[in-house]
Design a protein around this motif. Sequence first.
Motif, mmCIF file in Angstrom:
data_model
loop_
_atom_site.group_PDB
_atom_site.id
_atom_site.type_symbol
_atom_site.label_atom_id
_atom_site.label_comp_id
_atom_site.label_asym_id
_atom_site.label_seq_id
_atom_site.Cartn_x
_atom_site.Cartn_y
_atom_site.Cartn_z
ATOM 1 N N PRO A 143 11.482 15.108 -32.748
ATOM 2 C CA PRO A 143 12.202 14.220 -31.822
ATOM 3 C C PRO A 143 11.748 12.766 -31.953
ATOM 4 O O PRO A 143 10.549 12.476 -32.029
ATOM 5 C CB PRO A 143 11.849 14.791 -30.449
ATOM 6 N N ILE A 144 12.728 11.875 -31.991
ATOM 7 C CA ILE A 144 12.464 10.440 -32.088
ATOM 8 C C ILE A 144 12.839 9.794 -30.759
ATOM 9 O O ILE A 144 14.001 9.907 -30.306
ATOM 10 C CB ILE A 144 13.280 9.803 -33.233
ATOM 11 N N ARG A 145 11.891 9.152 -30.118
ATOM 12 C CA ARG A 145 12.142 8.512 -28.830
ATOM 13 C C ARG A 145 12.650 7.087 -29.058
ATOM 14 O O ARG A 145 11.978 6.253 -29.663
ATOM 15 C CB ARG A 145 10.868 8.505 -27.990
ATOM 16 N N LEU A 146 13.845 6.838 -28.547
ATOM 17 C CA LEU A 146 14.497 5.550 -28.698
ATOM 18 C C LEU A 146 14.394 4.762 -27.395
ATOM 19 O O LEU A 146 13.753 5.193 -26.430
ATOM 20 C CB LEU A 146 15.971 5.762 -29.091
ATOM 21 N N LEU B 222 16.218 7.554 -24.524
ATOM 22 C CA LEU B 222 16.999 8.425 -25.398
ATOM 23 C C LEU B 222 16.100 9.127 -26.402
ATOM 24 O O LEU B 222 15.100 8.573 -26.869
ATOM 25 C CB LEU B 222 18.066 7.610 -26.131
ATOM 26 N N VAL B 223 16.475 10.370 -26.741
ATOM 27 C CA VAL B 223 15.724 11.164 -27.719
ATOM 28 C C VAL B 223 16.699 11.672 -28.769
ATOM 29 O O VAL B 223 17.722 12.295 -28.437
ATOM 30 C CB VAL B 223 15.004 12.356 -27.047
ATOM 31 N N ALA B 224 16.389 11.412 -30.044
ATOM 32 C CA ALA B 224 17.248 11.832 -31.156
ATOM 33 C C ALA B 224 16.585 12.975 -31.905
ATOM 34 O O ALA B 224 15.362 12.994 -32.089
ATOM 35 C CB ALA B 224 17.519 10.662 -32.095
ATOM 36 N N SER C 41 19.931 12.995 -26.724
ATOM 37 C CA SER C 41 19.796 13.433 -25.330
ATOM 38 C C SER C 41 19.108 12.348 -24.516
ATOM 39 O O SER C 41 18.451 11.449 -25.057
ATOM 40 C CB SER C 41 19.007 14.742 -25.249
ATOM 41 N N LEU C 42 19.280 12.469 -23.195
ATOM 42 C CA LEU C 42 18.641 11.552 -22.252
ATOM 43 C C LEU C 42 17.928 12.400 -21.192
ATOM 44 O O LEU C 42 18.489 12.651 -20.107
ATOM 45 C CB LEU C 42 19.666 10.620 -21.611
ATOM 46 N N PRO C 43 16.737 12.878 -21.472
ATOM 47 C CA PRO C 43 16.037 13.746 -20.509
ATOM 48 C C PRO C 43 15.480 12.944 -19.333
ATOM 49 O O PRO C 43 14.733 11.975 -19.515
ATOM 50 C CB PRO C 43 14.916 14.361 -21.351
ATOM 51 N N LEU C 44 15.869 13.346 -18.134
ATOM 52 C CA LEU C 44 15.356 12.748 -16.905
ATOM 53 C C LEU C 44 14.596 13.840 -16.161
ATOM 54 O O LEU C 44 15.203 14.734 -15.559
ATOM 55 C CB LEU C 44 16.506 12.204 -16.059
ATOM 56 N N ARG C 45 13.289 13.796 -16.202
ATOM 57 C CA ARG C 45 12.456 14.843 -15.616
ATOM 58 C C ARG C 45 11.636 14.273 -14.462
ATOM 59 O O ARG C 45 11.036 13.203 -14.578
ATOM 60 C CB ARG C 45 11.530 15.450 -16.661
ATOM 61 N N ILE D 166 19.376 16.744 -17.872
ATOM 62 C CA ILE D 166 19.293 16.464 -19.309
ATOM 63 C C ILE D 166 20.690 16.547 -19.906
ATOM 64 O O ILE D 166 21.183 17.651 -20.193
ATOM 65 C CB ILE D 166 18.344 17.451 -20.027
ATOM 66 N N PRO D 167 21.366 15.430 -20.123
ATOM 67 C CA PRO D 167 22.624 15.435 -20.884
ATOM 68 C C PRO D 167 22.324 15.347 -22.382
ATOM 69 O O PRO D 167 21.426 14.610 -22.817
ATOM 70 C CB PRO D 167 23.344 14.181 -20.382
#
Length: 801
Positions: free
Chosen positions: A446-449, A453-455, A482-486, A493-494
């Motif tokens: 996973p690459i955090r942008l 955002l996570v690619a 994806s855009l994880p909101l935890r 998580i969309p």
Amino acid sequence: MLEQPAATAVDTASASARADGSDLGNGDSGDSNTSDSGDTGSSDSDSDTGSGNSGANSVDAPPLFSTPSTASAREARLHRGLDWTFCGPRPARLGSAPMAAPLAPETPIDIETGAVAYQRDTDILTLSGGVDVRREQERVLADSLTYDRNTGNIATDGETLMERPGLRMIGDHALLNLETQQGRMHNVRYRFSNRANLRGTADLAEVLNPSQTRYRGLVYSTCPPGSNAWSLKASQLKLDQGKGIGVARDARLRIKGVPVLYTPYLRFPIDDRRKSGFLIPTVGSSEERGFELVVPYYWNIAPNLDATLSPHFLSERGLLMGTELRYLTRNDEGRIEAEIIPDDAKYAGNGARWALNLEETGTWFNRIDTGLEFSAVSDERYLEDFGNGLDITSTRRLLQRGTATYHGRGWTLLTALEGYQTVDPGITPEQRPYGRLPQVLFNLDPIRLDHGLVARLNAEYVYFDHHHIVYGQRLAMQPSLSLPLRRSYGHLIPTLSLNLGGYDLANAAVGQPTSPSHSIPTLEVDGKLVFERDTHWFGTQALQTLEPRLYYLYTPYEDQSATPVFDSSELTFNFANLFRANRFTGRDRIGDANQIATALSSRFLNARTGEEMLRLSVGRILYFADRRVQIDRPPAIDEQSPIAGELAAHLFDRWHGRASFEWDPAEDSEQWGRRTLQLRYREPESKRLLNLAYRYDRGTRIDNRFETADLSFQMPVSRQVNVVGRWLYSLETDETSDAFAGLEFGQCCWRVRLLGRHSKHRADSAASTSVMLQVELAGLGAFGNSVDRFLQREIYDYQVD
């Protein structure tokens, strides 16, 4: 303190001395129970005595062994302070203590004694009144002894205790040498306690060096003190702690003191290290193979390489030769197993029958992991005729797979070759699975942008090999964002992903394209909330959670009927699969979806430890459109899925339960689709174990429907007797698939396992009956079948003591 023994004699109520070959000095107080020493007197005579402040004489000092020298008293002293947590060789899982290095000649000697007399002309010390001689971890205790400083010899009178790492001996009239570390002792009781727990008696014990001892007229046993369950009586025994080997001559194996076996020569292990030699033969009987005798030979080729050669004599079939080769290198480890029977008397086919199994795992250059799992047999009935377990004999195909995985910085690349050998005669050539020759799988970490955002990205190339139906190449790729909101109270998580696939096919059906492809997007939105409250669970302070979850999935329909099914199949419907983005495995089918999964979970957690005591989850899917993409099925038009649920509970103190179910209220009949119920009781301290399981699946076809009840157990009848067994019953066919029952009886140092088995290899085959017997003597080996391994494989959570 005497820097040089100027006095010819020293006599006190409690004297301390140090002997290092040149001088005497004060030692530690040690175990002396007498009063502190006073000043010493001296004279110029060759033998004289002086008295200290206490005014006591040496003859008044109490002896070291003040209790009567009876057999029971010696036995108590022998084991005092040493536990007996296991019998025989120390189990490998506990580790093995290293052998102590030989002491240097200049190692100081500490002496605690009640009285000491020194003969200057002979350089001999005479010690009495209770003597304690220590040299590092070595120790000699005696009432009196003489020590020759010229030769290093120690000669004791009366009862003597000698102790060094892993060995303790009590006997009479010992002669020991502190420099050569050799000696002998008469009327001995001995005890080993380092790499092995074993004990015995001997007329004469000789210490040949720090790791080797020899005994004459001896009794040897690994049973704990007070037990004479079995023992080995021999005219001579040599124990080598350095090599971990015992060699007995003119030996008689005794059970409860009664001789049952004689051998002029016996070589056996005394710890868990590997040694070349014949292993204990295996004897058994079955309807398929008749009387069976296995005489294995173990060959310790090198520290990292060994082999076991196992000729099997089968009265109904012939001679089967088996071998197992194991190796361990700096980078990898592996095993090669092979069997061959040149002429099987009960097989109608021609030629030799054989089996081969290869396993390997390794790591190279800290970045490349390799793995190999390859199995092959000569014919389809080999496993049924020579396999031992139900899971082996019912195998329908054998995996042949090799992998190499490169771990880069933030990515991995796996390359694999995979094929299968089909061993089910009912499978046609067209039904055989595809081979992957090769498979290349790329995964990007996973690459955090920016903005959270996570690619992600994974890609795969496979060449699917087959000789009877369509085959060819597939290139697939799946990028996602994806855009994880935890948060502590839940997550949202969309995720948007794209399923790309392209094919290059051969042997395609008439009218079918040879280069189909697809490009299918998928949208997922996963939301969950966690509510908590304090409560009690059967009197225990607990935390209860309530966890509602919504999972929306949208994948547009795209016709994939022109795409062959290489590795896809429909997933089993259960609670966990409610939240998967594709209802199919593999990449050949991307299921169309417009649906939302609704679920509710509740957990009870121990407020003090955090342990989960109960978890209950239920959920179902609401469909907003028909599911048109299927495999050999018409489109699904249901508006709702069955209700799926699962339950896990820690019941009471030792009971654990698990359950899963599928219930469809829309069905007029057979509303219960798939259900599993498991209940387990385990009491480690008493070795009580009970497993109960019920499994039902109505299946999509009548030929894959099953309903079974499974019971397995290990129950102690007494401190020495356990009852073990398993009953696997098919409720679908109303017959027993596999059943065995038996007894385990014994103690720490011995165990007998007797088992009877009635099993069917296949539902349409005839049942066979067999009897297995194993006699295990800790420190000597196991006779008969490997019943312990069989029980570990067939009874869940069974553990060998």
